[in-house]
Scaffold this active site. Structure first.
Site, PDB file in Angstrom:
ATOM      1  N   HIS A  54      36.784   1.522  28.595  1.00 33.47           N
ATOM      2  CA  HIS A  54      35.406   1.186  28.959  1.00 33.47           C
ATOM      3  C   HIS A  54      34.742   2.417  29.566  1.00 33.47           C
ATOM      4  O   HIS A  54      35.395   3.260  30.189  1.00 33.47           O
ATOM      5  CB  HIS A  54      35.392   0.040  29.963  1.00 33.47           C
ATOM      6  CG  HIS A  54      35.767  -1.272  29.362  1.00 33.47           C
ATOM      7  ND1 HIS A  54      35.326  -2.464  29.888  1.00 33.47           N
ATOM      8  CD2 HIS A  54      36.545  -1.600  28.303  1.00 33.47           C
ATOM      9  CE1 HIS A  54      35.807  -3.472  29.176  1.00 33.47           C
ATOM     10  NE2 HIS A  54      36.556  -2.965  28.209  1.00 33.47           N
ATOM     11  N   GLU A  56      32.904   2.803  32.162  1.00 34.01           N
ATOM     12  CA  GLU A  56      33.064   2.936  33.614  1.00 34.01           C
ATOM     13  C   GLU A  56      34.447   3.461  33.969  1.00 34.01           C
ATOM     14  O   GLU A  56      34.588   4.313  34.862  1.00 34.01           O
ATOM     15  CB  GLU A  56      32.847   1.583  34.304  1.00 34.01           C
ATOM     16  CG  GLU A  56      31.476   0.977  34.083  1.00 34.01           C
ATOM     17  CD  GLU A  56      31.412   0.034  32.889  1.00 34.01           C
ATOM     18  OE1 GLU A  56      30.596  -0.908  32.932  1.00 34.01           O
ATOM     19  OE2 GLU A  56      32.165   0.219  31.913  1.00 34.01           O
ATOM     20  N   CYS A  84      32.232  -5.457  33.483  1.00 33.18           N
ATOM     21  CA  CYS A  84      33.153  -6.590  33.372  1.00 33.18           C
ATOM     22  C   CYS A  84      33.991  -6.662  34.652  1.00 33.18           C
ATOM     23  O   CYS A  84      33.890  -5.802  35.530  1.00 33.18           O
ATOM     24  CB  CYS A  84      34.044  -6.432  32.144  1.00 33.18           C
ATOM     25  SG  CYS A  84      35.252  -5.093  32.308  1.00 33.18           S
ATOM     26  N   CYS A  87      36.228  -3.490  35.246  1.00 31.11           N
ATOM     27  CA  CYS A  87      35.461  -2.329  35.708  1.00 31.11           C
ATOM     28  C   CYS A  87      34.917  -2.550  37.113  1.00 31.11           C
ATOM     29  O   CYS A  87      34.955  -1.642  37.949  1.00 31.11           O
ATOM     30  CB  CYS A  87      34.329  -2.026  34.733  1.00 31.11           C
ATOM     31  SG  CYS A  87      34.932  -1.447  33.124  1.00 31.11           S
TER      32      CYS A  87
END
Length: 166
Positions: A54, A56, A84, A87
């Site tokens: 991801h 992040e 999410c 993260c």
């Protein structure tokens, strides 16, 4: 701090990611009005699809690898999609005190979750959340992504349907 300026930097990363056929999420981490780390979503297409890369997480890893010593409580993370749970927890554990995001993730976003039932580490975090900065620009990238039949990642998901009806 100029939220629009830094969100545009995250959107620029997301646009490049989209051009590479990946899910259009970009992230920049800012301290003292300077971008100190960035990341974009990887491995949503092809044979290496995963749920680890991801934007992040990549930005947080780059920040950690930089060896830069700073007060992370004075940092802000900008991302084009609401983080999410994975993260969000990584951001809290990194002591970053503010998240600014563009587009809400109705399927997997967790910034609106009820943390009162979680352990003290998360329940007592003082993280500040600023939503909807340049939302329409981010929404347009996700519309392009989900409208392209070559993109199978989250095809026909709640997020895809929600995005395409707006």
């Amino acid at each position: 701090m100029n939220y629009n300026y830094f969100m545009q930097k995250a959107l620029d990363l997301a646009e490049k990611t989209l051009k590479n056929g990946e899910f259009p999420v970009g992230c920049v981490i800012v301290s003292q009005n300077k971008i100190i780390a960035e990341g974009s979503r990887k491995n949503t297409s092809g044979s290496l699809t995963n749920e680890i890369d991801h934007a992040e997480i990549i930005a947080l890893r780059r920040l950690a690898d930089s060896g830069e010593v700073l007060d992370k409580r004075e940092t802000t993370l900008f991302c084009t999609l609401e983080p999410c749970l994975m993260c969000f927890c990584a951001i809290v554990l990194s002591n970053i005190n503010k998240i600014v995001y563009a587009y809400e993730d109705v399927m997997g976003g967790c910034t609106r979750a009820d943390f009162t039932k979680l352990s003290p580490l998360y329940r007592n975090s003082k993280i500040s959340i600023i939503p909807n900065i340049l939302r329409e620009k981010s929404l347009e990238l996700f519309r392009q992504y989900f409208a392209d039949s070559n993109n199978a990642y989250w095809d026909k998901s709640l997020l895809a349907n929600y995005t395409l009806i707006q």
